[in-house]
Design a protein around this motif. Structure first.
Motif, short mmCIF file in Angstrom:
data_model
loop_
_atom_site.label_atom_id
_atom_site.label_comp_id
_atom_site.label_asym_id
_atom_site.label_seq_id
_atom_site.Cartn_x
_atom_site.Cartn_y
_atom_site.Cartn_z
N ARG A 6 44.93 51.35 42.33
CA ARG A 6 45.96 50.34 42.11
C ARG A 6 45.36 48.94 42.04
O ARG A 6 44.32 48.66 42.65
N PHE A 7 46.04 48.09 41.28
CA PHE A 7 45.64 46.69 41.12
C PHE A 7 46.02 45.93 42.39
O PHE A 7 47.14 46.10 42.87
N VAL A 8 45.12 45.16 42.95
CA VAL A 8 45.42 44.46 44.21
C VAL A 8 44.96 43.00 44.14
O VAL A 8 44.11 42.64 43.32
N ASP A 9 45.54 42.19 45.04
CA ASP A 9 45.00 40.86 45.29
C ASP A 9 43.88 41.02 46.29
O ASP A 9 44.07 41.68 47.33
N ILE A 10 42.73 40.42 46.03
CA ILE A 10 41.65 40.46 47.03
C ILE A 10 42.07 39.57 48.21
O ILE A 10 42.59 38.47 48.03
N ALA A 11 41.85 40.11 49.42
CA ALA A 11 42.13 39.35 50.64
C ALA A 11 40.82 39.24 51.42
O ALA A 11 39.83 39.93 51.10
N LYS A 12 40.84 38.39 52.43
CA LYS A 12 39.62 38.14 53.21
C LYS A 12 39.00 39.45 53.72
O LYS A 12 37.78 39.64 53.68
N GLU A 13 39.87 40.40 54.15
CA GLU A 13 39.33 41.64 54.73
C GLU A 13 38.67 42.56 53.69
O GLU A 13 38.04 43.54 54.03
N HIS A 14 38.85 42.22 52.39
CA HIS A 14 38.20 43.04 51.36
C HIS A 14 36.80 42.55 51.02
O HIS A 14 36.10 43.20 50.24
N LEU A 15 36.40 41.38 51.57
CA LEU A 15 35.17 40.76 51.04
C LEU A 15 33.91 41.58 51.29
O LEU A 15 32.99 41.55 50.47
N ASP A 16 33.87 42.37 52.37
CA ASP A 16 32.70 43.24 52.58
C ASP A 16 32.60 44.26 51.45
O ASP A 16 31.52 44.54 50.92
N ASP A 17 33.76 44.84 51.08
CA ASP A 17 33.78 45.78 49.95
C ASP A 17 33.30 45.10 48.68
O ASP A 17 32.48 45.63 47.92
N VAL A 18 33.82 43.88 48.45
CA VAL A 18 33.48 43.18 47.20
C VAL A 18 31.98 42.87 47.17
O VAL A 18 31.33 43.07 46.14
N ILE A 19 31.44 42.45 48.31
CA ILE A 19 30.00 42.14 48.34
C ILE A 19 29.18 43.41 48.06
O ILE A 19 28.19 43.39 47.34
N ARG A 20 29.67 44.56 48.58
CA ARG A 20 28.96 45.82 48.33
C ARG A 20 28.94 46.13 46.82
O ARG A 20 27.90 46.48 46.26
N VAL A 21 30.09 45.98 46.17
CA VAL A 21 30.16 46.26 44.72
C VAL A 21 29.33 45.23 43.95
O VAL A 21 28.61 45.56 43.00
N ARG A 22 29.44 43.98 44.38
CA ARG A 22 28.73 42.90 43.72
C ARG A 22 27.21 43.11 43.78
O ARG A 22 26.50 42.92 42.79
N ASP A 47 44.46 30.90 46.03
CA ASP A 47 45.31 30.58 44.89
C ASP A 47 45.68 31.82 44.07
O ASP A 47 46.12 31.71 42.92
N GLY A 48 45.51 33.01 44.65
CA GLY A 48 45.88 34.24 43.92
C GLY A 48 45.05 34.46 42.66
O GLY A 48 45.53 35.03 41.68
N ARG A 49 43.79 34.00 42.70
CA ARG A 49 42.95 34.16 41.51
C ARG A 49 41.71 35.01 41.80
O ARG A 49 40.70 34.90 41.14
N TYR A 50 41.80 35.87 42.84
CA TYR A 50 40.75 36.88 43.07
C TYR A 50 41.47 38.22 43.10
O TYR A 50 42.32 38.44 43.97
N VAL A 51 41.20 39.05 42.12
CA VAL A 51 41.97 40.29 41.99
C VAL A 51 41.01 41.48 41.94
O VAL A 51 39.81 41.33 41.70
N GLY A 52 41.56 42.66 42.16
CA GLY A 52 40.69 43.82 42.19
C GLY A 52 41.44 45.11 41.94
O GLY A 52 42.64 45.13 41.65
N VAL A 53 40.68 46.20 42.05
CA VAL A 53 41.26 47.54 41.95
C VAL A 53 40.84 48.27 43.23
O VAL A 53 39.67 48.21 43.62
N ALA A 54 41.82 48.93 43.89
CA ALA A 54 41.52 49.62 45.14
C ALA A 54 41.76 51.12 44.99
O ALA A 54 42.67 51.55 44.27
#
Ligand SMILES: CC(C)(COP(=O)(O)OP(=O)(O)OC[C@H]1O[C@@H](n2cnc3c(N)ncnc32)[C@H](O)[C@@H]1OP(=O)(O)O)[C@@H](O)C(=O)NCCC(=O)NCCS
Length: 389
Positions: A6-22, A47-54
């Protein structure tokens, strides 16, 4: 595997996941840069401008949307700059990147941004979604000694710092609107102040211009130069060239028709660098009314737009251009209209001649007799950007 995504808004608690993918996408994020990276990420989150797929609770893809403005025909058009597009390796090639980008397009539209641009690491996914080449980021290299002798010694210049950010933006706006410039980004004043405040950047200001440069691998590199007169151009380039006793070369992000090419005796090194960027229309009527057009051009023509991703762009439109402005309104006409898909519309907007678009299969129909007038309306200087994002 991809069913429950599903399409999601990235939140602070997702940043470890994002860094792993990055890290799996662009290389490791140095520990020293982690804090700065998180601070930057937070601005997009807020500002709702960091989005992702979970997948379940785990983020497996992400992208950032910059809210820029971009100069088109000498006017500023709000633009969604897409960056840091990443998909976790085990999810690639299964449509996850496309799902992410569809969400990015929808969010950019919700944010009221009528156009979008990005630097593609691979063009295929973006072309499928309606992006096409819109311009380039050009870097030329000049012998520093050739710049040193350009003169302009009567022009007084002073060091520029963070407090001069507003003045720099004014000088850019004057220069870009007068020259009907296409392509460059407009950064927020706070970002310009950060750039000028960085002690590794050397800024110099004249009454009608400025230059910002830095060291780059033993060479000097001009990030941006604006000069309102020949004397100021000579003075600013000579200031950078004054480093010729140490730096052999000066690299410079300038467009191919920048006056510096006409001032220096010898041509720039033949190994110029070009990084191409892609463009897409998100709200065609707003994109047309927001930009400037060639002042003398006059146009009344019907277009048939076909856009598989952005429903609001579809249909038959009437394009009017007069006195440097344009309007796109719903048309009831029935004759043979010029037919463009999303890629053709983006490339036309960026000044690509219709003859090229027809030969690439990106435009058809209408009267080829009208192509010249349409080309003239959209034509202008080479579209470019100075910055990577
Ligand atoms: C590029 C990336 C985002 C694509 O994500 P993805 O989930 O694999 O994309 P999709 O499965 O939705 O593919 C969409 C289309 O792009 C094509 N594509 C994807 N990656 C490609 C690549 N590296 N080279 C060529 N084509 C590619 C796919 O084949 C597909 O086209 P098709 O339908 O004609 O086969 C992903 O591979 C990635 O994260 N790469 C590393 C980081 C990166 O390069 N990011 C892009 C920065 S601009």
């Amino acid at each position: 595997m991809t069913d429950a995504l599903r399409f999601v808004d990235i939140a602070k608690e997702h940043l470890d996941d994002v860094i792993r993918v990055r890290s799996r996408s662009f290389g490791p994020l140095a520990a020293a840069n982690r804090e700065e990276w998180i601070k930057d990420a937070q601005e997009f989150i807020d500002d709702g401008r960091y989005v992702g797929v979970a997948a379940g609770d785990e983020v497996v893809a992400a992208a950032r949307i910059w809210a820029f403005e971009q100069w088109w025909g000498g006017r500023k058009v709000p633009m969604a700059g897409i960056a840091s597009v990443v998909v976790s390796p085990e999810y690639r090639g299964r449509g996850v990147g496309s799902k992410l980008m569809r969400g990015v397009l929808a969010r950019s539209i919700e944010k009221g941004l009528p156009i979008t641009a990005l630097y593609p690491a691979t063009t295929v996914i973006y072309r499928h979604l309606g992006y096409e080449f819109g311009g380039g980021r050009y870097r030329f290299t000049f012998p520093a000694a050739d710049l040193r002798s350009l003169g302009g010694k009567d022009v007084s210049i002073r060091r520029a710092g963070a407090a001069d950010a507003g003045r720099l933006l004014e000088l850019v706006a004057q220069s870009n609107s007068a020259a009907l410039v296409n392509g460059p980004l407009v950064w927020a004043e706070s970002k310009v102040a950060e750039w000028l405040g960085d002690e590794d950047n050397f800024g110099y200001l004249a009454d009608d211009g400025f230059v910002v440069y830095n060291w780059d691998d033993g060479d000097l590199c001009v990030d941006e130069i604006i000069a309102g007169s020949e004397a100021t151009a000579r003075a600013l380039w000579a200031t950078v060239g004054s480093g010729s006793s140490i730096a052999t070369n000066v690299k410079a992000y300038v467009v191919p028709n920048d006056p510096v090419h006409l001032l220096v005796d010898r041509e720039a090194d033949k190994q110029a660098q070009i990084q191409r960027w892609m463009l897409r229309m998100l709200d065609a009527p707003a994109a047309i009314s927001g930009r400037g057009f060639t002042p003398g051009a006059s146009l009344e023509v019907d277009l048939e737009l076909e856009d598989a991703e952005v429903a609001g762009n579809n249909g038959r439109w009437h394009l009017s251009v007069a006195k440097g402005s344009g309007a796109l309104t719903a048309s009831t006409g029935s004759g043979d209209a010029l037919r463009l898909g999303a890629r053709g519309l983006a490339a036309l907007y960026a000044g690509t001649p219709l003859a090229s678009l027809r030969k690439a299969g990106l435009a058809s129909g209408g009267s080829t007799g009208a192509d010249g007038a349409i080309d003239s309306a959209f034509a202008g200087g080479t579209s470019y950007m100075l910055d990577f994002f």
